[in-house]
Each structure stands twice: as structure tokens, then as C-alpha cells.
Design an enzyme around this catalytic site. Structure first.
Site, PDB file in Angstrom:
ATOM      1  CG  HIS A  52       1.181  -1.254   1.538  1.00  0.00           C
ATOM      2  ND1 HIS A  52       1.262   0.065   2.084  1.00  0.00           N
ATOM      3  CD2 HIS A  52      -0.177  -1.584   1.578  1.00  0.00           C
ATOM      4  CE1 HIS A  52      -0.135   0.624   2.499  1.00  0.00           C
ATOM      5  NE2 HIS A  52      -0.823  -0.654   1.998  1.00  0.00           N
ATOM      6  CG  HIS A  71       1.877   3.172   4.422  1.00  0.00           C
ATOM      7  ND1 HIS A  71       2.306   2.771   3.058  1.00  0.00           N
ATOM      8  CD2 HIS A  71       1.571   4.276   4.153  1.00  0.00           C
ATOM      9  CE1 HIS A  71       1.879   3.745   1.853  1.00  0.00           C
ATOM     10  NE2 HIS A  71       1.349   4.604   2.702  1.00  0.00           N
TER      11      HIS A  71
END
Ligand code: FES
Length: 106
Positions: A52, A71
Site C-alpha cells: 500500500h 492502515h
């Protein structure tokens, strides 16, 4: 005379029991990485760099998963595939082999 084995020795294989993982620095690129011992004779290794936004993932032995603290990305630590969260793709695999009882990466 025998030629020295290729790759880089990380650790003695018996020091990483089934279900456990060992953090190392990938000699190929200097990035953090994990070698995992999911079952009997099998060792797998992955970059710890989340696909990510690049946070280092942590190993969770109770579920054999990598968890990204940034996240909430979750990866299967057996194959590097994304299980949930925002990562767009699997963790990069690193070639690994046990040679003469030593875990070696290539
Ligand atoms: Fe890993 Fe965002 S950097 S989930």
C-alpha cells in the site's frame, strides 16, 4: 573441493519453529523482510514492505498473517497474498531454501 553454497545464510533452520517467523534485512535491496516456517519442511520469505504505502508489516503467529500497522492491511504469511485492507497486491516473494540446515535467501 566443494563450491560454497549460493545465497546468504540467515539462520539455522531449527531456530525458526513451525508457525514462527524471523525478521531479516533482504541483502538484495536492504529492505526489511520476513522468513516464515508455515509447515514441516516449508520455508517462505517475503518483503516486509507493505504494497500500500510501504510501512513494514509485522508477523502475527496466531493467524500466520502479516499485519500492516498503518492502515490495517492483512496478508496471508504462507503466500503473501492480501486478505484484507487497502494493499493493492501481494508482498514481494524472496527466494529461500534450506541448505545443510541453514536458511538461505537468494
Ligand atoms: Fe500498509 Fe497502508 S501502508 S496498509
Amino acid at each position: 573441493a566443494s563450491t560454497p553454497p549460493r545465497g546468504t545464510a540467515l539462520a539455522v533452520a531449527s531456530s525458526v519453529p513451525v508457525g514462527q517467523a524471523l525478521a531479516f534485512t533482504n541483502p538484495a535491496d536492504g529492505n526489511p523482510a520476513w522468513v516464515v516456517h508455515p509447515t514441516g519442511n516449508r520455508f517462505v520469505a517475503f518483503s516486509a514492505v507493505c504494497t500500500h504505502l510501504g510501512c513494514p508489516v509485522q508477523y502475527e503467529p496466531s493467524t500466520v498473517e502479516f499485519i500492516c500497522p498503518c492502515h490495517g492491511g492483512v496478508y496471508d504469511a504462507r503466500n503473501g497474498q492480501v486478505i484484507q485492507g487497502p494493499p493493492p497486491g501481494p508482498l514481494a516473494a524472496i527466494a529461500v531454501q534450506v541448505v545443510n540446515g541453514e536458511i538461505r535467501v537468494y
